[in-house]
Design a protein around this motif. Structure first.
Motif, mmCIF file in Angstrom:
data_model
loop_
_atom_site.group_PDB
_atom_site.id
_atom_site.type_symbol
_atom_site.label_atom_id
_atom_site.label_comp_id
_atom_site.label_asym_id
_atom_site.label_seq_id
_atom_site.Cartn_x
_atom_site.Cartn_y
_atom_site.Cartn_z
ATOM 1 N N GLY A 128 9.306 -0.598 10.943
ATOM 2 C CA GLY A 128 9.913 0.098 9.828
ATOM 3 C C GLY A 128 8.844 0.511 8.838
ATOM 4 O O GLY A 128 7.657 0.216 9.026
ATOM 5 N N VAL A 129 9.258 1.181 7.776
ATOM 6 C CA VAL A 129 8.295 1.693 6.796
ATOM 7 C C VAL A 129 8.762 1.393 5.376
ATOM 8 O O VAL A 129 9.959 1.289 5.107
ATOM 9 C CB VAL A 129 8.071 3.214 6.947
ATOM 10 N N ALA A 130 7.785 1.276 4.490
ATOM 11 C CA ALA A 130 8.046 1.129 3.049
ATOM 12 C C ALA A 130 7.029 1.996 2.320
ATOM 13 O O ALA A 130 5.972 1.525 1.920
ATOM 14 C CB ALA A 130 7.919 -0.334 2.628
ATOM 15 N N LEU A 185 6.167 -3.912 9.623
ATOM 16 C CA LEU A 185 6.484 -3.067 8.473
ATOM 17 C C LEU A 185 5.208 -2.387 7.997
ATOM 18 O O LEU A 185 4.211 -3.057 7.715
ATOM 19 C CB LEU A 185 7.081 -3.889 7.339
ATOM 20 N N GLN A 186 5.250 -1.045 7.943
ATOM 21 C CA GLN A 186 4.139 -0.288 7.381
ATOM 22 C C GLN A 186 4.397 -0.096 5.890
ATOM 23 O O GLN A 186 5.360 0.567 5.498
ATOM 24 C CB GLN A 186 3.982 1.065 8.071
ATOM 25 N N VAL A 187 3.550 -0.698 5.064
ATOM 26 C CA VAL A 187 3.699 -0.653 3.616
ATOM 27 C C VAL A 187 2.620 0.257 3.041
ATOM 28 O O VAL A 187 1.437 0.102 3.370
ATOM 29 C CB VAL A 187 3.570 -2.059 2.994
ATOM 30 N N SER A 188 3.028 1.187 2.201
ATOM 31 C CA SER A 188 2.082 2.128 1.593
ATOM 32 C C SER A 188 2.028 1.913 0.089
ATOM 33 O O SER A 188 3.042 1.624 -0.552
ATOM 34 C CB SER A 188 2.490 3.573 1.892
ATOM 35 N N ASP A 246 -5.811 7.186 -3.924
ATOM 36 C CA ASP A 246 -5.640 7.327 -2.483
ATOM 37 C C ASP A 246 -4.419 6.530 -2.042
ATOM 38 O O ASP A 246 -4.024 5.545 -2.678
ATOM 39 C CB ASP A 246 -6.861 6.794 -1.727
ATOM 40 N N VAL A 247 -3.830 6.951 -0.923
ATOM 41 C CA VAL A 247 -2.691 6.219 -0.369
ATOM 42 C C VAL A 247 -3.192 5.306 0.750
ATOM 43 O O VAL A 247 -3.758 5.775 1.743
ATOM 44 C CB VAL A 247 -1.614 7.178 0.154
ATOM 45 N N VAL A 248 -3.005 4.028 0.554
ATOM 46 C CA VAL A 248 -3.424 3.007 1.513
ATOM 47 C C VAL A 248 -2.182 2.498 2.229
ATOM 48 O O VAL A 248 -1.211 2.093 1.588
ATOM 49 C CB VAL A 248 -4.131 1.837 0.804
ATOM 50 N N SER A 249 -2.203 2.529 3.565
ATOM 51 C CA SER A 249 -1.062 2.051 4.347
ATOM 52 C C SER A 249 -1.518 0.939 5.275
ATOM 53 O O SER A 249 -2.545 1.070 5.958
ATOM 54 C CB SER A 249 -0.447 3.185 5.174
ATOM 55 N N ALA A 250 -0.759 -0.125 5.294
ATOM 56 C CA ALA A 250 -1.085 -1.271 6.136
ATOM 57 C C ALA A 250 0.125 -1.634 6.982
ATOM 58 O O ALA A 250 1.271 -1.456 6.559
ATOM 59 C CB ALA A 250 -1.496 -2.464 5.278
ATOM 60 N N VAL A 290 -3.376 -8.208 1.500
ATOM 61 C CA VAL A 290 -3.417 -7.454 2.754
ATOM 62 C C VAL A 290 -4.864 -7.411 3.248
ATOM 63 O O VAL A 290 -5.711 -6.779 2.604
ATOM 64 C CB VAL A 290 -2.881 -6.022 2.562
ATOM 65 N N PRO A 291 -5.181 -8.061 4.351
ATOM 66 C CA PRO A 291 -6.547 -8.002 4.885
ATOM 67 C C PRO A 291 -6.909 -6.587 5.289
ATOM 68 O O PRO A 291 -6.053 -5.795 5.707
ATOM 69 C CB PRO A 291 -6.482 -8.926 6.114
ATOM 70 N N VAL A 292 -8.172 -6.251 5.183
ATOM 71 C CA VAL A 292 -8.613 -4.895 5.486
ATOM 72 C C VAL A 292 -8.336 -4.523 6.940
ATOM 73 O O VAL A 292 -8.124 -3.344 7.261
ATOM 74 C CB VAL A 292 -10.116 -4.726 5.141
ATOM 75 N N ASP A 293 -8.288 -5.504 7.838
ATOM 76 C CA ASP A 293 -8.075 -5.174 9.254
ATOM 77 C C ASP A 293 -6.621 -4.798 9.560
ATOM 78 O O ASP A 293 -6.317 -4.414 10.687
ATOM 79 C CB ASP A 293 -8.534 -6.315 10.162
ATOM 80 N N ARG A 294 -5.729 -4.884 8.556
ATOM 81 C CA ARG A 294 -4.345 -4.430 8.763
ATOM 82 C C ARG A 294 -4.121 -3.024 8.235
ATOM 83 O O ARG A 294 -3.013 -2.475 8.371
ATOM 84 C CB ARG A 294 -3.345 -5.379 8.066
#
Length: 355
Positions: free
Chosen positions: A123-125, A163-166, A174-178, A219-223
């Protein structure tokens, strides 16, 4: 059989599977899904077994290589079966696309194949990054990001595995998505940083939509799956608007099918002809956000017209809680505002008011 023949056969197979699932599995159960507020696990399994979780993936990512119009047709078909199921499932494809394009090779290797096959559901957020100022912000740390804010509508809570969180970078915009695994969100140190409050929707309650608040979520950078400039993010949103624009057409498809069953073929044909015109405008607006949102508003209004036509045809049955025409009318109101934008809201307000 040549490679091209095999590809054509696979595309036809996916379309046939979508129609079968919509008409034989999803629609017969849609009333129960609406009443209970839960999509049965068998729905998700059937979508995965038919290969429908990977329809947006490019060939090199394990996808079938569908044309964009073929993808949107399948989305329309499945929405005509069950809005709650389709609305939750549609958002999965945004995560598949993110993973197929990411420069984070390790994350792609970990998750892409599983999302394409539907072994992992996503899912997405991202609604928290749309307004200015943003509702969701990200602050860089030494080894990742700290997320704080609010995503007002997140669907699939309890049904999705990822879950993809932006969020917007507090320093650069900038938009960061994890992409986070749900257990990582709900357990351990993250549990205190995340609060999900169920949203009591008037329709499609089985989407299990929550209002998500995070306060210092690590949120770790690798995600991180993507980091893009704000302009690039909004330019890419045209694809999402078009995909969500399939929702009204799914309802129109079902309403007109039911009108045919009730013997109102002329009225059903007129609605389909109007839908063809709006769909063409929606496709033509892909490169122009203003035109795209105008066509999306026209589609939402037409879905309401189709639901009203069915209610008129059904008469008293349409005001009986749980009837198909009653549910579809509520769902038509839902697609007026679901996955909306301020410009879409304004366009609909003007259309309905005549202002």
């Amino acid at each position: 059989m040549t490679i091209d023949d095999a590809a054509d056969a696979r595309r036809a197979e996916l379309r046939t599977a979508a129609i079968r699932l919509a008409d034989e599995v999803l629609f017969p159960a849609a009333g129960d899904v609406d009443r209970t507020g839960a999509v049965p696990e068998s729905h998700w399994q059937a979508l995965a077994e038919a290969g429908l979780y990977g329809i947006a993936a490019p060939v090199d990512a394990g996808g079938p290589g569908l044309e964009f119009g073929e993808v949107t047709e399948i989305l329309e078909v499945l929405t005509s079966g069950c809005l709650a199921t389709a609305f939750t499932w549609i958002q999965h494809h945004g995560v598949v696309l993110s993973l197929s394009r990411t420069t984070n090779a390790d994350l792609r290797a970990e998750l892409l194949e599983a999302t394409v096959t539907g072994r992992l559901r996503a899912g997405v957020a991202y609604a928290g990054v749309v307004p200015t100022p943003p509702r969701m912000t990200a602050t860089a740390t030494g080894d990742g990001w700290l997320l704080t804010g609010h995503a007002p509508f997140v669907s699939g809570w309890g049904d999705v595995d990822l879950l993809q969180v932006s969020a917007r970078d507090a320093a650069t915009d900038d938009v960061v998505s994890a992409i986070l695994r749900m257990p990582d969100l709900l357990e351990g140190a993250s549990a205190d940083a995340v609060r999900a409050t169920p949203v009591d929707l008037s329709a499609a309650t089985a989407t299990r939509t929550v209002s998500l608040r995070v306060d210092g979520l690590t949120v770790p950078v690798d995600r991180v799956v993507t980091r893009v400039g704000l302009g690039e993010f909004f330019a890419s949103q045209n694809v999402g608007v078009r995909l969500n624009g399939t929702l009204p057409f799914g309802l129109i498809r079902r309403c007109t099918a039911l009108l045919d069953v009730r013997g109102h073929n002329r009225e059903a044909r007129a609605l389909r002809e109007r839908a063809d015109v709006v769909r063409t405008a929606l496709d033509a607006g892909m490169a122009d956000a203003t035109a795209l949102l105008a066509a999306r508003a026209d589609a939402a209004r037409l879905a309401l017209d189709a639901a009203a036509a069915l209610a008129a045809a059904d008469g008293g049955r349409a005001v009986v809680r749980g009837s198909a025409s009653e549910r579809l009318f509520r769902e038509a109101a839902f697609v007026l505002v679901a996955a909306s934008r301020p410009e879409l809201k304004t366009a609909l307000l003007q259309r309905f008011s005549g202002a």
